[in-house]
Design an enzyme around this catalytic site. Structure first.
Site, PDB file in Angstrom:
ATOM      1  N   ASP A 160     -28.259 -12.591 -33.466  1.00 41.11           N
ATOM      2  CA  ASP A 160     -26.871 -12.177 -33.459  1.00 41.11           C
ATOM      3  C   ASP A 160     -26.109 -12.413 -32.419  1.00 41.11           C
ATOM      4  OD1 ASP A 160     -25.121  -9.669 -34.889  1.00 41.11           O
ATOM      5  OD2 ASP A 160     -25.103  -9.422 -32.888  1.00 41.11           O
ATOM      6  N   ASN A 168     -13.294 -12.258 -31.976  1.00 45.09           N
ATOM      7  CA  ASN A 168     -12.384 -12.654 -33.009  1.00 45.09           C
ATOM      8  C   ASN A 168     -11.041 -11.716 -32.520  1.00 45.09           C
ATOM      9  OD1 ASN A 168     -13.131 -14.002 -35.246  1.00 45.09           O
ATOM     10  ND2 ASN A 168     -14.000 -12.173 -35.876  1.00 45.09           N
ATOM     11  N   ASP A 204     -22.171 -12.575 -38.338  1.00 47.19           N
ATOM     12  CA  ASP A 204     -22.568 -13.457 -37.098  1.00 47.19           C
ATOM     13  C   ASP A 204     -23.988 -13.192 -37.100  1.00 47.19           C
ATOM     14  OD1 ASP A 204     -22.256 -10.655 -36.671  1.00 47.19           O
ATOM     15  OD2 ASP A 204     -21.910 -10.720 -34.550  1.00 47.19           O
TER      16      ASP A 204
END
Length: 287
Positions: A160, A168, A204
Site C-alpha cells: 500500500d 492526490n 493504491d
C-alpha cells in the site's frame, strides 16, 4: 468447422486429450496447454480458467506463426465435487476469414499486436498496466489449488502507498496517477520469475504473487523490495513526490482459500501500517 479440439486441465496447465482435423487423436497428451501458442507460461487471459470458475463458455483469439486462431472454451463439470473438472477447447484458424476483419480496423497492420491488445484489455489494469482485480479473482484460486496438490510454497505481498490521499490533494489526480503508474512499473520490474505476477488490487493497493522460492528467498525478496523503494523517486511536473510504503506478507497455509489468503496478507499490511516508523521508507510485517 474446427481445426482442433482438446480437453485441458487449467489447474495444472496440461492437455489431457486432443483431436485434430487430420483425424489424429492423443489420450493423456500431457503437454502444456500453452505450448501450442509458443509461450513459456500460462496465458494471461486464460479463458479455460474463466470457464471453469464461472461455469460458462468464453471465446478469445491468439496469434502464432502468423496465423490467427479463435478459441472457444466450455467447462466439463463432474458430478462429484472431489473429481477433477476439465475444459473443452475448440480451436479454429480464422486467418483468412472475414471474422477477423470485423474485429479490428483496416488500419491494424499487425494482427498479433491487435490480439495482444484485445486480450490485455480483459485482464490488465488500464491505468497501471499490471494485472487487474479480475485476473486476481480468476488466477489466484488456480494457483492455490496447484500448490495444495503439489504441496509447494507460495507467498502473497499486499503493498500500500501510505497517505495516498495527501499525494492526490497536493499534486492533483494526475500526480496520483503518475505515482500509481511508476510504482506499478517498479513492482513489475522486480518479479523474480515469469510465473510470478503483480496486480492492482484496488485504489493504491497492489498485490504480488510469488512461487518457486523458499521461505528465506521470499523474505529476502520482500526486504529487498523495501530497500529498492527507499532509493526510488517519483517525478511529476518537476516535483519529487515523497512516498512511503507498507507491506503485508503471507505464506500460503494448508486449507487456505483465496479469501483467507488475501485477508491474512491484508491484516499483515495494516499491522505494518500501525507499527510503522516515521524514519523508515517502507514497513513490512508477516510472512
Amino acid at each position: 468447422m474446427y481445426d482442433a479440439v482438446r480437453i485441458v486441465d487449467p489447474v495444472s496447465n496440461r492437455v489431457v486429450w486432443k483431436a485434430a482435423m487430420s483425424g489424429q487423436t492423443s489420450l493423456l497428451d500431457n503437454s502444456s496447454c500453452y505450448d501450442f501458442w509458443t509461450k513459456d507460461r500460462f496465458c494471461d487471459n486464460c479463458i479455460s480458467v474463466r470457464a471453469l470458475k464461472e461455469k460458462k463458455t468464453f471465446t478469445k483469439f491468439e496469434a502464432v506463426h502468423e496465423e490467427l486462431y479463435m478459441i472457444t472454451a466450455s467447462p466439463l463439470l463432474c458430478e462429484k465435487e472431489e473429481e477433477r473438472n476439465y475444459v473443452l477447447e475448440f480451436v479454429h484458424n480464422i486467418t483468412h476469414e472475414s471474422t477477423w476483419n470485423s474485429i479490428v480496423s483496416n488500419e491494424e497492420e499487425n494482427f498479433a499486436e491487435a490480439v495482444l491488445r484485445l486480450n490485455d484489455a480483459v485482464v490488465r489494469d488500464e491505468l497501471t498496466g499490471v494485472f487487474n482485480r479480475r485476473f486476481i479473482n480468476e488466477r489466484l484460486p488456480v494457483e492455490i489449488v496447484k500448490h495444495h496438490i503439489a504441496q509447494t510454497p507460495a507467498y502473497l505481498l499486499m503493498i500500500d502507498i501510505d497517505f495516498f490521499k495527501i499525494i492526490n490533494d497536493t499534486y492533483g489526480h494526475q500526480g496520483g496517477d503518475v505515482t500509481l503508474r511508476q510504482f506499478a512499473k517498479l513492482l513489475q520490474k522486480q518479479l523474480p520469475h515469469s510465473t510470478c505476477w503483480a496486480a492492482r488490487y484496488g485504489g493504491d493497493e497492489f498485490l504480488i504473487y510469488l512461487e518457486q522460492m523458499t521461505f528465506e528467498q521470499a523474505y529476502g525478496f520482500a526486504e529487498n523490495l523495501c530497500t529498492i523503494t527507499e532509493n526510488y523517486s517519483i517525478i511529476h511536473a518537476g516535483n519529487k513526490i515523497k512516498t512511503t510504503y507498507s507491506m503485508g506478507v503471507c505464506s500460503l497455509q494448508p486449507g487456505m482459500d483465496m479469501d483467507a489468503w488475501i485477508k491474512k496478507a491484508d491484516e499483515n499490511l495494516y499491522k505494518a501500517k500501525s507499527a510503522r516508523d516515521q524514519n523508515l521508507h517502507c514497513t513490512m510485517y508477516g510472512i
